[in-house]
Design an enzyme around this catalytic site. Sequence first.
Site, PDB file in Angstrom:
ATOM      1  N   TYR A   1      51.106  27.392  47.673  1.00  0.00           N
ATOM      2  CA  TYR A   1      50.077  25.941  47.548  1.00  0.00           C
ATOM      3  C   TYR A   1      49.974  25.288  46.179  1.00  0.00           C
ATOM      4  O   TYR A   1      49.748  26.117  45.277  1.00  0.00           O
ATOM      5  CB  TYR A   1      48.669  26.124  48.250  1.00  0.00           C
ATOM      6  CG  TYR A   1      47.838  24.763  48.616  1.00  0.00           C
ATOM      7  CD1 TYR A   1      48.038  23.959  49.068  1.00  0.00           C
ATOM      8  CD2 TYR A   1      46.802  25.179  47.740  1.00  0.00           C
ATOM      9  CE1 TYR A   1      47.001  22.897  49.050  1.00  0.00           C
ATOM     10  CE2 TYR A   1      45.709  24.133  47.707  1.00  0.00           C
ATOM     11  CZ  TYR A   1      45.932  22.930  48.366  1.00  0.00           C
ATOM     12  OH  TYR A   1      44.961  21.988  48.465  1.00  0.00           O
TER      13      TYR A   1
ATOM     14  N   ASP B   1      52.515  27.970  38.734  1.00  0.00           N
ATOM     15  CA  ASP B   1      51.147  27.593  39.086  1.00  0.00           C
ATOM     16  C   ASP B   1      50.304  28.754  39.079  1.00  0.00           C
ATOM     17  O   ASP B   1      50.042  29.652  40.051  1.00  0.00           O
ATOM     18  CB  ASP B   1      51.241  26.928  40.510  1.00  0.00           C
ATOM     19  CG  ASP B   1      49.822  26.697  40.887  1.00  0.00           C
ATOM     20  OD1 ASP B   1      48.916  26.807  40.416  1.00  0.00           O
ATOM     21  OD2 ASP B   1      49.920  25.671  41.826  1.00  0.00           O
TER      22      ASP B   1
ATOM     23  N   LYS C   1      40.480  26.990  38.895  1.00  0.00           N
ATOM     24  CA  LYS C   1      39.893  28.080  39.209  1.00  0.00           C
ATOM     25  C   LYS C   1      38.967  28.975  38.254  1.00  0.00           C
ATOM     26  O   LYS C   1      38.044  28.573  37.488  1.00  0.00           O
ATOM     27  CB  LYS C   1      40.333  29.107  40.219  1.00  0.00           C
ATOM     28  CG  LYS C   1      41.060  28.161  41.298  1.00  0.00           C
ATOM     29  CD  LYS C   1      41.444  28.931  42.791  1.00  0.00           C
ATOM     30  CE  LYS C   1      41.521  27.882  43.970  1.00  0.00           C
ATOM     31  NZ  LYS C   1      42.947  27.608  44.263  1.00  0.00           N
TER      32      LYS C   1
END
Length: 428
Positions: free
Chosen positions: A148, A241, A269
């Site tokens: 994702y 990522d 995050k």
Amino acid sequence: MTTTYERARSAELLERAERVMPGGVSSPVRAYRAVGGHPPFIEAGEGCRVRDVDGRSYVDLVCSWGPLIAGHAHPEVVRAIAEQAGRGTSYGAPTPLEAELAATISEAVPSVEMLRFVSSGTEAAMSAVRLARGATGRAKVLKFAGCYHGHSDALLAKAGSGLATLGLPGSAGVTPGAAADTITVAYNDLEAVRVAAGAAPLAAILVEPYAGNMGCVPPDPGFLEGLREICDRTGALLVFDEVITGFRVARGGAQERSGIRADLTCFGKVIGGGLPVGAYGGSRTLMSLVAPLGPVYQAGTLSGNPLAMTAGLATLRLLDVAAYARLEAIGALLEAGLVRAARAAGAAVRVQRIASLLTLFFTDRPVRNEDDAMTSDRERFAAFHRAMLARGVMLPPSQFECWFVSLAHDEAAIEEIVAAARASLEES
Ligand SMILES: *Cc1c(COP(=O)(O)O)cnc(C)c1O
């Protein structure tokens, strides 16, 4: 277990929220569609625990899906945010905080000589793709099924996470044009990458270096090395990522842990300490293509937001060598406890872990890619999730997510989780 759904206030709030918000939530997986029942509505968090509006307390393994590596309401993070809030929340002008956080990240991840802050991981990955295309003059990007990279149009194909949870191959509203330049192959399948990279010039290969959005799936030995080699040979940019892995699996993220250097890196995050943040960065040469230095445009009203910057700085200050040793130890303790619990309960499950990221898969085969993850028995996971919730343990409400352990999870909390898991595995 009769008490699971006797959360009257949460149920009432969900009904109200559902009238004015799709699913009653701001992000789909939070609606608990994959596990059944109602999501508890949370009113407070402290350390490794959250409390819902019905006064029930849970050991939290969601931890806001990754950002809260120091746990909820860490005093130093709270103080930093409060002090900054008193001086203003946003200026739309440069601040000393941004330069300090950028330098902190660059120091930890040497391939990131320069970076740009955005407000989410989605923006970071989307902008990194734009930059890769701008830098190479190529259109196509390759990603892996089950990885994702946020919800931008080009990256929603086979995107794991909430899409996998809801059984969606992609999203409505994405034009064939937007998806046409995205090639998707299986994670850990280097041969497929070689074939794709030989068939068309790629602007970028995007990868979660340690995958977290089909559950916790480590790269096979040689996989990341192989990607680096293919990129070097074909001129594609290697984009890591690290929105989950950045400052999570090591201070220098997956790049420190694997020794592989990415051309572009995405963050989110942890670097925002629980406030909305993302960032993307790379070499000075590549980042000099970004406006105002170069022709690749990207901007944001709240980018580099001072509250987020200060929360990120306060969080990263806590992450010293001892903190990572602690995260590894507590993660290992949970893994060992779950393996023991499963054995005692006679449950055929598989626990996969990287540092403080962990998934208990309801399958007996090693999970190396999304197809393997899909062999998990999702109904059993759903029953397990409900049983754990009833016992006061809040897991991510999907088989295809990582459990996040924080510095605030102590041995007592791990014991509680393991005891709950054993009992829940016995009945689910
Ligand atoms: C969470 C996540 C994103 C998206 O970040 P948002 O802040 O939710 O937009 C991107 N990539 C990875 C690997 C993620 O885990």
